[in-house]
Design a protein around this motif. Structure first.
Motif, PDB file in Angstrom:
ATOM      1  N   ALA A 446       0.890  -1.236  -0.007  1.00 59.60           N
ATOM      2  CA  ALA A 446      -0.003   0.080   0.027  1.00 59.60           C
ATOM      3  C   ALA A 446       0.965   1.175   0.043  1.00 59.60           C
ATOM      4  N   LEU A 447       2.111   1.213   0.148  1.00 60.14           N
ATOM      5  CA  LEU A 447       3.089   2.329   0.360  1.00 60.14           C
ATOM      6  C   LEU A 447       2.934   3.287  -1.038  1.00 60.14           C
ATOM      7  N   LEU A 450       0.005   5.302  -0.805  1.00 62.64           N
ATOM      8  CA  LEU A 450       0.094   6.591   0.407  1.00 62.64           C
ATOM      9  C   LEU A 450       0.942   7.442  -0.393  1.00 62.64           C
ATOM     10  N   LEU A 451       1.876   7.113  -1.008  1.00 62.13           N
ATOM     11  CA  LEU A 451       2.887   8.225  -1.571  1.00 62.13           C
ATOM     12  C   LEU A 451       2.149   9.025  -2.654  1.00 62.13           C
ATOM     13  N   ALA A 452       1.368   8.573  -3.364  1.00 62.41           N
ATOM     14  CA  ALA A 452       0.701   8.999  -4.387  1.00 62.41           C
ATOM     15  C   ALA A 452      -0.520  10.019  -4.003  1.00 62.41           C
ATOM     16  N   LEU A 484       5.703   8.438   7.191  1.00 64.36           N
ATOM     17  CA  LEU A 484       5.408   7.688   5.760  1.00 64.36           C
ATOM     18  C   LEU A 484       6.766   7.729   5.085  1.00 64.36           C
ATOM     19  N   ASN A 485       7.644   8.732   5.260  1.00 66.40           N
ATOM     20  CA  ASN A 485       9.053   8.516   4.617  1.00 66.40           C
ATOM     21  C   ASN A 485       9.729   7.412   5.330  1.00 66.40           C
ATOM     22  N   GLN A 510       5.711  -5.278  -7.333  1.00 68.35           N
ATOM     23  CA  GLN A 510       5.155  -4.226  -8.005  1.00 68.35           C
ATOM     24  C   GLN A 510       5.322  -3.095  -7.237  1.00 68.35           C
ATOM     25  N   ALA A 511       5.268  -2.942  -5.901  1.00 68.75           N
ATOM     26  CA  ALA A 511       5.217  -2.023  -5.289  1.00 68.75           C
ATOM     27  C   ALA A 511       6.823  -1.286  -5.040  1.00 68.75           C
ATOM     28  N   TYR A 512       7.580  -2.242  -5.057  1.00 70.15           N
ATOM     29  CA  TYR A 512       9.007  -2.128  -5.221  1.00 70.15           C
ATOM     30  C   TYR A 512       9.441  -1.274  -6.391  1.00 70.15           C
TER      31      TYR A 512
END
Length: 519
Positions: A446-447, A450-452, A484-485, A510-512
């Motif tokens: 999910a990261l 969250l960043l987007a 978050l960072n 995919q997240a990586y």
């Protein structure tokens, strides 16, 4: 005694379990081990086994592969639950091919698994040319396995209940681990326990101990209710005018009047409740600024769900026996119960609207998703209640059908990437308050979302989290961005540190890639 095939598969399964899961997360390894389990079943099953003709068996084969595939894609907890439940039910149907209830299949498999390791240990014998001392040591070694297992269980209980005992026993086990590490540098106590777990699991897969209790219990039930006739024999003696049959008819009439009163009165009451809900919730509902929507949803939803379940239970009670065959009042009773079931469906829609308004004003959470799927099960359950009313189906039939519906919902939940969808929806910036702490503890897949949508932390007026004691606390937008960072950096480092393929999931890969990683 174990066959040669069982011995080979048992050894292979323990080695494979250790290789796939030791210090690894869930992912592709679940898919590989599930395929191994299925291969074992097809290798050990006779070609003309009855279970091969069972639709439930093939349903669990498909469910096991689907749950394992979702583990390889998402690696979520619900996918792991779906996979393990499917495999257990598969083993239950292999054990007793005539089973239908999925719950009984689960219990049968668990009972067989609990006995399989003992059956395997009892079948192991020392070499024939071994001396008397070796045979005696082998006998006492097996004899003390059960007491050691009981000792381990009580140790865990005392460690949880007494912190001082936990600390002292931890020191003793640490010293024992150091000694064992010097003796066997590549194996630790934890690793030995993990191999033992692999042995327990694999024996349950390879060795099926017949468990007949649940199959025998299920064989007493039928899909439809049969009329229970009186068994009073006259033996040539003339019955009195007021016979047992007349008594039964009188009892049925009393039961019919009670059921008609219940359905009539509660239909009127439920009609008033539904009229209020339709007028209040269905059209143009706007909560006041000081309206406690959370309390309104939580308390109202739980009470209404309990009311629906209670209504289903009352219908099951009145339509359990010969009242299904009481012709003088059966049409009225059926239509009264049908109207009540339909009104409960309207009540369920009102529950769904409460849940919808909560999501619309406060975002999505796991419980809100759970309520949505629970309502799907409620609607399915109400349909099966109608089948019971009009087709004289038994309670066993309803339990069987609704158990399959619960299993289908579990597979649907396993197919969802819920954390990503929750993060994308909650960070739109349209809510007065969001649980930022909950979002920041989501899994790595999910990261990127969250960043987007990280600007949602800045545009949301109120951010909340939980402190170390589980109480609600306020979080600033700057603190949320910082956390978050840190979460992204920690997850990337953790992902890069894992060199094995066993815990690989497509969603993590995919997240990586989306986070700028290169593999």
């Amino acid at each position: 005694m174990l066959s040669t095939s069982q011995k080979v598969l048992l050894l292979l399964g323990v080695v494979l379990f250790d290789y796939l899961f030791w210090r690894e997360g869930g992912g592709v390894n679940m898919l590989v081990f599930t395929v191994f389990i299925l291969v074992v079943q097809f290798v050990l099953l006779p070609r003309h086994a009855a279970v091969r003709r069972s639709g439930y068996f093939w349903l669990m084969v498909g469910g096991s592969l689907f749950g394992a595939a979702m583990m390889a894609v998402y690696g979520s907890a619900v996918a792991a639950l779906a996979c393990m439940a499917s495999v257990l039910m598969l083993l239950g149907y292999v054990n007793q091919p005539h089973l239908k209830l999925v719950l009984y299949a689960l219990l049968t498999a668990a009972n067989s698994l609990a006995q399989a390791w003992l059956r395997v240990l009892q079948s192991v014998r020392p070499p024939r040319n071994a001396g008397a001392g070796v045979r005696r040591g082998w006998f006492y070694g097996r004899l003390f396995l059960v007491p050691l297992g009981i000792l381990g269980a009580f140790h865990l209980l005392f460690a949880v209940a007494n912190p001082r005992y936990d600390a002292l026993s931890g020191q003793v086990l640490a010293q024992l681990g150091e000694w064992l590490a010097q003796l066997l540098p590549d194996i630790s106590i934890g690793h030995l326990l993990f191999i033992s777990l692999g042995f327990l699991v694999t024996t349950g897969v390879v060795v099926a101990v017949p468990v007949y209790y649940f199959a025998d219990h299920e064989s007493r039930f039928g899909e439809f209710i049969r009329r229970q006739r009186d068994r009073v024999a006259s033996f040539g003696v003339r019955r009195p005018d007021f016979s047992f049959r007349d008594t039964r008819m009188l009892d049925l009439r009393k039961e019919f009047l009670a059921a008609a009163a219940v359905f009539g009165l509660v239909n009127v009451l439920l009609l008033a409740v539904n009229a209020i809900d339709i007028n209040w919730l269905w059209f143009g509902f706007e909560p006041a600024p000081d309206f406690d929507l959370a309390q309104f949803v939580h308390e109202g939803t739980y009470v209404l769900i309990f009311s629906i379940l209670l209504a289903m239970g009352i219908v099951l009670w009145f339509f359990r026996r010969n009242l299904n065959f009481y012709q003088p009042g059966l049409p009225w009773l059926r239509w009264g119960a049908t109207v009540w079931v339909m009104q409960n469906a309207v009540l369920a829609i009102s529950v769904g609207l409460r849940n919808y308004y909560y999501i619309l004003n406060s975002g999505i959470a796991y419980k809100r998703i759970g309520v949505c799927f629970f309502l799907l099960l409620v609607f399915f359950g109400l349909v099966t209640v109608l089948l019971k009313i009009w087709q004289r189906r038994s309670a066993y039939s309803l339990i069987r059908l609704n158990s399959l519906a619960v299993y289908a919902v579990l597979l649907l939940l396993a197919a969802g990437n819920w954390e990503v969808w929750i993060a994308e929806y909650n960070l739109q910036g349209n809510f007065p308050s969001i649980d930022a702490g909950f979002l920041l503890t989501m899994p790595g897949r999910a990261l990127p979302t969250l960043l987007a949508h990280r600007q949602g932390f800045d545009t949301t007026p109120h951010l909340t989290t939980e402190d170390e004691y589980g109480n609600a606390a306020t979080m600033t937008a700057a603190d949320a961005q910082k956390r978050l960072n840190v979460a992204v950096a920690n997850w990337r480092a953790h992902h890069e540190a894992q060199t094995g393929w066993q815990g690989f999931t497509y969603a993590d890969w995919q997240a990586y890639q989306q986070l700028g990683g290169h593999e």
